[in-house]
Write an enzyme that holds these catalytic residues in place. Structure first.
Site, PDB file in Angstrom:
ATOM      1  N   LYS A 169      -3.652 -46.385 -27.814  1.00 34.59           N
ATOM      2  CA  LYS A 169      -3.159 -45.085 -27.127  1.00 34.59           C
ATOM      3  C   LYS A 169      -2.020 -45.461 -26.145  1.00 34.59           C
ATOM      4  O   LYS A 169      -2.855 -46.293 -25.274  1.00 34.59           O
ATOM      5  CB  LYS A 169      -4.201 -43.886 -26.649  1.00 34.59           C
ATOM      6  CG  LYS A 169      -3.330 -43.076 -26.371  1.00 34.59           C
ATOM      7  CD  LYS A 169      -4.747 -41.574 -25.825  1.00 34.59           C
ATOM      8  CE  LYS A 169      -4.171 -40.438 -25.544  1.00 34.59           C
ATOM      9  NZ  LYS A 169      -5.405 -39.557 -25.566  1.00 34.59           N
ATOM     10  N   SER A 222      -4.393 -35.445 -27.141  1.00 37.78           N
ATOM     11  CA  SER A 222      -4.162 -35.386 -26.821  1.00 37.78           C
ATOM     12  C   SER A 222      -3.542 -37.483 -27.644  1.00 37.78           C
ATOM     13  O   SER A 222      -2.212 -37.558 -27.321  1.00 37.78           O
ATOM     14  CB  SER A 222      -3.939 -35.882 -25.576  1.00 37.78           C
ATOM     15  OG  SER A 222      -4.691 -36.872 -24.907  1.00 37.78           O
ATOM     16  N   SER A 254      -9.882 -34.319 -27.073  1.00 41.84           N
ATOM     17  CA  SER A 254      -8.657 -36.107 -27.270  1.00 41.84           C
ATOM     18  C   SER A 254      -8.755 -36.466 -28.101  1.00 41.84           C
ATOM     19  O   SER A 254      -7.731 -36.701 -28.681  1.00 41.84           O
ATOM     20  CB  SER A 254      -7.510 -36.395 -25.750  1.00 41.84           C
ATOM     21  OG  SER A 254      -6.991 -34.994 -25.357  1.00 41.84           O
TER      22      SER A 254
END
Lengths: 487, 104
Positions: free
Chosen positions: A77, A152, A176
């Protein structure tokens, strides 16, 4: 490499037998990525040249037969700092930012000979649940390209779900990792707060943030968590506790386990198909020898309000460092230093990030602190006590991850309140610092449904044990997405 | 308890953000709606409940204040991320206005 049919154990065997080199595997993976990502848009930056160099070095050193992760391509990420590799947190303000050091998690990744092939898309600064708040692109759900992948960590989830990589890393402040895992039909773990170092994770809500693994199955997930967990002198909130081999007792089964099913988690707002899937999962656990009983977490319904006050307050403080001075984008044509701050931040942050900063500043400001921040912190204490009360009698808590399956791209993004309400079942875990896993538990109209298993602090082992038993007894994780549009 | 435009402007100032009139209107509406949702918390009885700002029972983790070995290459790499640098320092604009700072 077909990551849909090959788990880490199978890939590892091929690497050890020299049927395959890490270099070839990495090369194949990147070639396939470039094709698949035209549809999915999961990646922001590729690490092609470096990844191939690393894979080659790993081949030359030899694949360690005892290390399942050796030579395996992974995705990271884009809020996890990677030395010499652009790290943006999907924000315009960090568009050109190249970290000078690695996150501790990256050091663990390198130490275990994993090969990072790229950085994945996300909601800007991890604020959002659909990856639509990225400043750069909108990631699609591999199960239906007109739907969001969740967020996210939507890029990481989509990359694993689409079969691009077998492992991706995400971060979870209020859901997330778990919510995108649920929306894309994969396995995602938010470990106990303090289990994994946050050093080098671009901070959002520091008392809530945690890094964790996203994989195609439970056992692979347990293997990866063991590799990245542990005390870190750079993160004063990591806990100095031995990291167990999470796979050691994974096949022990659930016989005799006591699982609580909070009535608040199947209440109003939960999609009927999601409720049905969770009730069916409860029956499956009973069939496998566990006891599942209704329990209550009475303060759950206040979780969203308390979470948005606390996380936004922490974010408003954490994001003060983005001032256009030491790194990031600086506005030009300014009158004075204050103008640099205001203009750089105003031009650099997207609307959701500004909204959170404003909410946080407001909650902490003179005259409102007691009514908002302090009240939320007190409610947080009550939420933690709710969990402690249940865990006095139960080993695990089960429920849905999110009230619904993935929604359409563009559907919710303009209404923050609807967006925030979707976090009601995931934020309590962060508020109490507990570990939570999402794993596939069904489908509704072709879209995955995720089940959440919540454990006691530092008891990821029991979660993995139950998750593994459920996975063995069901076929949901074997389904694969078609990468198609509306059918 | 609705939020006024003036309050939003004040908070924006604290946050070093600026908004156009149209954005200001939109933010005022949205922040009012969100803080209405926050107000649900007032119905929870929290008398005597300690606020919790952290989940781990750790206090003041300290280490010796010894600098790690400085690396000149790191310094160079750090400055590369700065929007403006000169002679090994980060360059910033004047604190006072560029125009009108000649003591009128």
């Amino acid at each position: 490499m077909n990551y849909f049919t090959n788990d880490l154990t199978k890939i590892h065997a091929q690497l050890v037998n020299k049927e395959l080199t890490s270099y070839d595997l990495t090369k194949q993976t990147i070639t396939a990525l470039k094709e698949t990502d035209k549809k999915v848009d999961a990646f922001l930056t590729l690490n092609e040249e470096k990844a191939l160099e690393m894979a080659k070095a790993i081949d030359e050193k030899g694949i360690d037969p005892a290390n399942l992760l050796a030579g395996i391509p992974v995705a990271v990420k884009d809020n996890i700092m990677t030395k010499d590799l652009r790290t943006t947190a999907a924000s315009k303000i960090l568009e050109n930012f190249v970290p000078v050091y690695d996150a501790t998690v990256m050091e663990h990744i390198y130490a275990h000979d994993m090969v990072p092939i790229g950085k994945t898309n996300m909601d800007e600064f991890a604020m959002g649940g659909s990856t639509e708040n990225s400043a750069f692109k909108t990631t699609k759900n591999p199960w239906n390209l007109t739907k969001v992948p969740g967020g996210s960590s939507g890029g990481s989830a989509a990359a694993v779900s689409a079969g691009i990589v077998p492992i991706a890393f995400g971060s979870d402040t209020g859901g997330s990792i778990r919510q995108p895992a649920s929306f894309t039909g994969i396995v995602g773990m938010k470990p106990t707060y303090g289990r994994v170092s946050r050093w080098g994770l671009i901070a959002f809500g520091s008392s809530l943030d945690e890094i964790g693994p996203m994989t195609r199955n439970v056992k692979d997930n347990a293997t990866v968590l063991a590799a990245i967990a542990g005390f870190d002198e750079h993160d004063g909130t990591t806990v100095n506790k031995e990291v167990p081999d999470f796979t050691a007792n994974i096949a022990k089964g659930v016989k005799g386990l006591k699982i609580g099913l909070p009535k608040e988690y199947l209440g109003e707002g939960v999609q009927p198909e999601v409720k049905a899937a969770i009730l069916a999962a409860a029956d499956k656990f009973r069939e496998l020898g566990a006891t599942v009983e209704e329990v209550s977490l009475p303060h759950s319904k206040y979780g969203v309000a308390a979470y948005y006050i606390i996380s936004s307050s922490e974010a408003s403080s954490n994001l003060q460092r983005f001032d256009g001075i030491r790194y990031g984008v600086r506005a030009t044509d300014v009158k004075n230093l204050n103008d640099v701050y205001v203009r750089s931040r105003t031009e650099g942050f997207g609307p959701e990030v500004k909204r959170r900063i404003m909410l946080g500043m407001y909650s902490l400001s003179a005259g409102y602190y007691d009514a908002y921040f302090k009240k939320a912190a007190q409610v947080r204490t009550l939420m933690k006590q709710d969990f402690a009360n249940v865990f006095a009698d139960y080993d695990l808590i089960m429920g849905p991850v999110a009230p619904t399956t993935a929604y359409g791209i563009g559907e919710d993004v303009s209404d923050p309140l609807t967006m925030y309400a979707g976090d009601v079942l995931s934020v309590p875990v962060n508020m109490a610092g507990l570990p939570g896993l999402s794993l596939p538990a069904g489908f509704a109209a072709g879209l995955p449904i995720g089940m959440q298993l919540i454990g006691k602090a530092f008891d990821e082992q029991t979660i993995y044990q139950a998750g593994y038993a459920f996975e063995k007894a069901t076929d949901f994780h074997k389904e694969t997405p078609t990468l198609g549009g509306n059918n | 308890m609705a939020i006024s435009k003036e309050q939003v402007t004040h908070v924006a100032d604290l946050a070093r953000l600026s908004f156009t009139d149209e954005e200001l209107g939109q933010f005022t509406d949205q922040l009012s709606q969100i803080t209405d949702m926050f107000n649900e918390l007032q119905e929870v009885d929290t008398k005597g409940v300690e606020p919790m700002t952290h989940v781990v029972d750790l206090v003041n983790v300290l280490r010796d204040d010894v600098p790690a070995a400085a690396n000149p290459q790191e310094r160079e790499a750090l400055l590369k991320n700065a929007p403006d640098a000169e002679d090994g320092y980060i360059k910033v604009p004047a604190i006072l206005d560029n125009e009108g700072d000649d003591g009128e």
